[in-house]
Every structure is written in structure tokens, then in C-alpha cells.
Design an enzyme around this catalytic site. Structure first.
Site, PDB file in Angstrom:
ATOM      1  N   LYS A 188      85.902  15.169  31.629  1.00 29.93           N
ATOM      2  CA  LYS A 188      85.181  14.803  32.850  1.00 29.93           C
ATOM      3  C   LYS A 188      84.564  16.054  33.493  1.00 29.93           C
ATOM      4  CE  LYS A 188      86.572  10.672  31.873  1.00 29.93           C
ATOM      5  NZ  LYS A 188      87.497   9.702  32.447  1.00 29.93           N
TER       6      LYS A 188
HETATM    7  C1  LIG Z   1      88.305   8.477  32.140  1.00 27.45           C
HETATM    8  C2  LIG Z   1      88.134   7.212  32.887  1.00 27.45           C
HETATM    9  C3  LIG Z   1      89.189   6.555  33.522  1.00 27.45           C
HETATM   10  C4  LIG Z   1      90.623   6.980  33.347  1.00 27.45           C
HETATM   11  O1  LIG Z   1      90.823   8.291  33.667  1.00 27.45           O
HETATM   12  P1  LIG Z   1      92.252   8.984  33.366  1.00 27.45           P
HETATM   13  O2  LIG Z   1      92.259  10.134  34.318  1.00 27.45           O
HETATM   14  O3  LIG Z   1      92.194   9.411  31.938  1.00 27.45           O
HETATM   15  O4  LIG Z   1      93.301   7.991  33.634  1.00 27.45           O
HETATM   16  C5  LIG Z   1      88.926   5.441  34.283  1.00 27.45           C
HETATM   17  N1  LIG Z   1      87.678   4.957  34.403  1.00 27.45           N
HETATM   18  C6  LIG Z   1      86.630   5.546  33.787  1.00 27.45           C
HETATM   19  C7  LIG Z   1      85.266   4.985  33.983  1.00 27.45           C
HETATM   20  C8  LIG Z   1      86.835   6.677  32.990  1.00 27.45           C
HETATM   21  O5  LIG Z   1      85.804   7.226  32.357  1.00 27.45           O
END
Ligand SMILES: *Cc1c(COP(=O)(O)O)cnc(C)c1O
Length: 387
Positions: A188
Site C-alpha cells: 500500500k
Molecule cells: C489491502 C486491502 C484490505 C485489507 O488490508 P489489510 O491491512 O491487509 O488487512 C482491505 N480492503 C482493500 C480494498 C485492500 O486493498
């Protein structure tokens, strides 16, 4: 292999984590509140609660909004499974709203007509999760207006979107939602390894999420049902979880956050460069709404299959064979076996299916060089047999 995403770890990040390792607290110390404060200040939200993942943040957000058995949660089918699973964790039913063919986000018009029908059938949702796909914000003003009219609550799944803006204000300020959540997974925009955050302007929701992330246990006399037995006393007043973020993670987050605006600017510069380099190729580049300054977590192209001489799968495989770490975000959630077993059909959401048949995520991360980007583009030319 050029990966589709990659974290950027610098010396200052390493030192920040080492400093915590040498300190008194590895968890439940001063750095988590410092990180929360910094994100709240950055985005303009009143409260920020750090947790161990965005998935946990979605879960406690749904619980804080009172989602439970017999309730309904709606979201976009084009998202990571976590945006929908949070509803199931709470015992609610999950349903989807098809995407807008230009932004690939949940379509407000489709939402409105589904709400109208649901109202007649007495099946209105309690919560709608608006996912800012690739970092581009949803049409939050329209979704907010519908929330007022039909009486549902709104969670922004901004896992892709920290550092981006909607109508010139940072995503996370919750102007048009009850709660916004961020993810700090390494792919991210900024990372804490694993980690997430829930933001809100509502004191009650913040208090509820604060309890839920740590066993439902409190030492705050104001939250106790009766007077403390003594100075050692704590009470469990709700059924919570251990969803806490560690001090190590928060230290990394504080350090990464300092570079957030640079990261998003670099991502946008690279995305615009892709737009130009791909202009002559038989692909659709990501359209940007004028209200949006996207975090550009993902750069998704769609193949114009009617004029491309190869299939989607052939193009994808060719890119992988040429060392380009392309990906597909996302397989529509309603087509997953777990959701199919609930009765969803693949063609329930035709725009999402069309998207899935054409989409490819090209590599994009702030430290990507223009030479690497050129390599991706010529591999794509090769894959589409237009070189
Ligand atoms: C990555 C992601 C999540 C989950 O994130 P984590 O921190 O890995 O639990 C939820 N929603 C979206 C749209 C994502 O891309």
C-alpha cells in the site's frame, strides 16, 4: 522481475524501529498514540485508532456501527475480499453494487436504483462500504446524499487511498462518511508491515472501536458499570479482540508518514507518464474524475479486446514471462467460491465481470525508475503484438 508494488524502507525508518526496540515498550507505549495523532492531523479527522490490519479496522468499524445478524452490508464487487468479509464476521448478509464503467468504483446510480428496490422489499442495507479503488475516491457526495435519504451508514475503505484527496481535501477526514479505514500492508502507499487504522469524527464510534480493539476492557471509570474495587481494577464491558498495533509498527508508520506526500506525488507523476506512453496502445488508461487526486496505489489498464490480437490471459502471461510482475486487482468478490455458495451468479454484476475480463495492474511504486517503466511499456507492446 519488476514487481507490481514495493515498499520503500529508508535509514530513518530503520532507526525509528531500532529506537523502539531499545525502549521500555514494544506495545502499548507512546508511539502508537503519536502515529494516530499524526494521521489525524494529516487527514483532518478527529479520531484515529491504529490496529493490526485494515481487515481488523473494517471489522470493528462494522461492529461500532451496530452491524449484526439480520442486517445487510453492501459494497463493490471489485475489491479485496476483506471489504465484504467484515459484514460476514458480524453475522450480516453481504450484497454488492455494480461498478461505474469509468472509475471502476461503486456506481452511485446503480446504488440508488438498488436502494429504491430494497426499500420496497424492506431489505435496505445498514452499512455501505465505499472502496476507493486504486486510490481514486468514490463519488462520496452522492453516496452521502443517498445515506441520508435511505438511512444507512458509510465506511470508506481507503486502503488504497491515504495521501489522496477528494474535492481538494485529504481522504480520511470523514466529511461524507462515518468511518474511514486505511491499510499499511507493504504494497500500500505507506507501510507498518501489517497494520491499519480507523478514523472518525464521532466520539461514540471512536470510544466503541477503542474498546473493541483491546478485548472490550477498560480502565476508564466513566465507562465502567460500577465503581472500581481498587487501583488495580479494570472491567470488561464489551466483547472485543486483540487487534492492537505494536510500537514497532507505529514507529515505522510515523517515519513513513513524513514521506506520504512525496510518495503520492511520485506515484501520480509515474501514472501520468504511463498515460502518455500508452496513449497509442489498444488499452484504456485509468480515467480520473476531476474531484479526485488519487493515491495511485494501482495503475490498472483495460485491454481493448476487440482490437487486440491476443487474449487477456495471453497478454498477462507474456508480461509475466518478460519479467513484469503484473497482477489482477481484483477477481470480483461475488465470483469467489465462498460467495458463489451463498447464491451469487457471475453475471449478477456485468460491469464488474467486463472489468475482470480486461484488467491488468501494471507495476507502480514510488521508487520505480523511468527506465523500469519504459521496460514495462515495451513488454506490453510485445505482449499485445503491436511492437
Ligand atoms: C489491502 C486491502 C484490505 C485489507 O488490508 P489489510 O491491512 O491487509 O488487512 C482491505 N480492503 C482493500 C480494498 C485492500 O486493498
Amino acid at each position: 522481475m519488476i514487481p507490481y508494488g514495493r515498499q520503500d524502507i529508508q535509514q530513518q525508518d530503520i532507526e525509528a524501529v531500532l529506537e523502539v526496540l531499545r525502549s521500555d515498550f514494544l506495545t502499548q507505549g507512546p508511539v502508537v498514540p503519536r502515529f494516530e495523532q499524526a494521521v489525524a492531523e494529516k487527514t483532518g479527522a478527529t479520531h484515529a485508532l491504529a490496529v493490526n490490519s485494515a481487515t481488523s479496522a473494517l471489522h470493528i468499524a462494522c461492529l461500532a456501527l451496530g452491524l449484526g445478524e439480520g442486517d445487510r452490508l453492501w459494497t463493490s464487487p471489485v475489491t479485496f475480499v476483506a471489504s465484504a468479509n467484515c459484514g460476514l464476521y458480524c453475522g450480516a448478509k453481504v450484497d454488492f453494487v455494480d461498478i461505474d464503467p469509468r472509475t471502476y468504483n461503486l456506481c452511485p446510480e446503480a446504488l440508488e436504483s438498488k436502494l429504491e428496490q430494497a426499500k420496497q422489499e424492506g431489505r435496505l442495507p445498514k452499512v455501505v462500504v465505499a472502496v476507493h479503488l486504486c486510490g481514486q475516491p468514490c463519488d462520496m457526495q452522492a453516496i452521502h446524499a443517498l445515506a441520508q435519504r435511505y438511512g444507512f451508514r458509510v465506511i470508506e475503505d481507503a486502503s488504497h487511498a491515504i495521501g489522496g484527496k477528494y474535492q481538494d481535501e485529504y481522504i480520511g477526514n470523514c466529511r461524507y462518511s462515518d468511518i474511514t479505514i486505511f491499510s499499511f500492508h507493504p504494497v500500500k502507499i505507506i507501510t507498518t508491515a501489517e497494520g491499519g487504522m480507523a478514523l472518525t469524527n464521532d466520539d461514540q464510534l471512536a470510544q466503541r472501536m477503542n474498546l473493541l480493539r483491546s478485548h472490550g476492557v477498560t480502565r476508564d471509570p466513566e465507562l465502567m458499570t460500577h465503581e472500581a474495587d481498587g487501583p488495580w481494577y479494570y472491567q470488561q464491558v464489551d466483547l472485543g479482540f486483540n487487534y492492537r498495533m505494536t510500537e514497532l509498527q507505529a514507529a515505522l508508520g510515523v517515519s513513513q508518514l513524513e514521506r506520504l506526500d512525496d510518495y503520492v506525488a511520485q506515484r501520480n507523476a509515474l501514472a501520468e507518464r504511463y498515460d502518455n506512453l500508452l496513449a497509442e496502445l489498444p488499452v484504456t488508461t485509468p480515467w480520473q474524475h476531476p474531484d479526485s487526486y488519487s493515491g495511485r496505489h494501482l495503475y490498472v489498464i483495460r485491454l481493448k479486446l476487440d482490437i487486440v490480437g491476443v487474449s487477456h490471459r495471453q497478454a498477462f502471461e507474456s508480461l509475466r514471462e518478460q519479467g513484469i510482475g503484473v497482477n489482477l486487482h481484483y477477481i470480483p468478490v461475488h465470483t469467489q467460491p465462498y460467495y458463489q455458495a451463498m447464491g451469487f451468479q457471475p453475471d449478477d454484476f456485468p460491469e464488474a465481470q467486463r472489468y475482470y475480463a480486461e484488467a491488468i495492474s501494471l507495476p507502480l511504486y514510488p521508487t520505480m525508475s523511468t527506465a523500469q517503466q519504459d521496460e514495462v511499456v515495451s513488454a506490453l507492446q510485445q505482449a499485445l503484438e503491436v511492437a
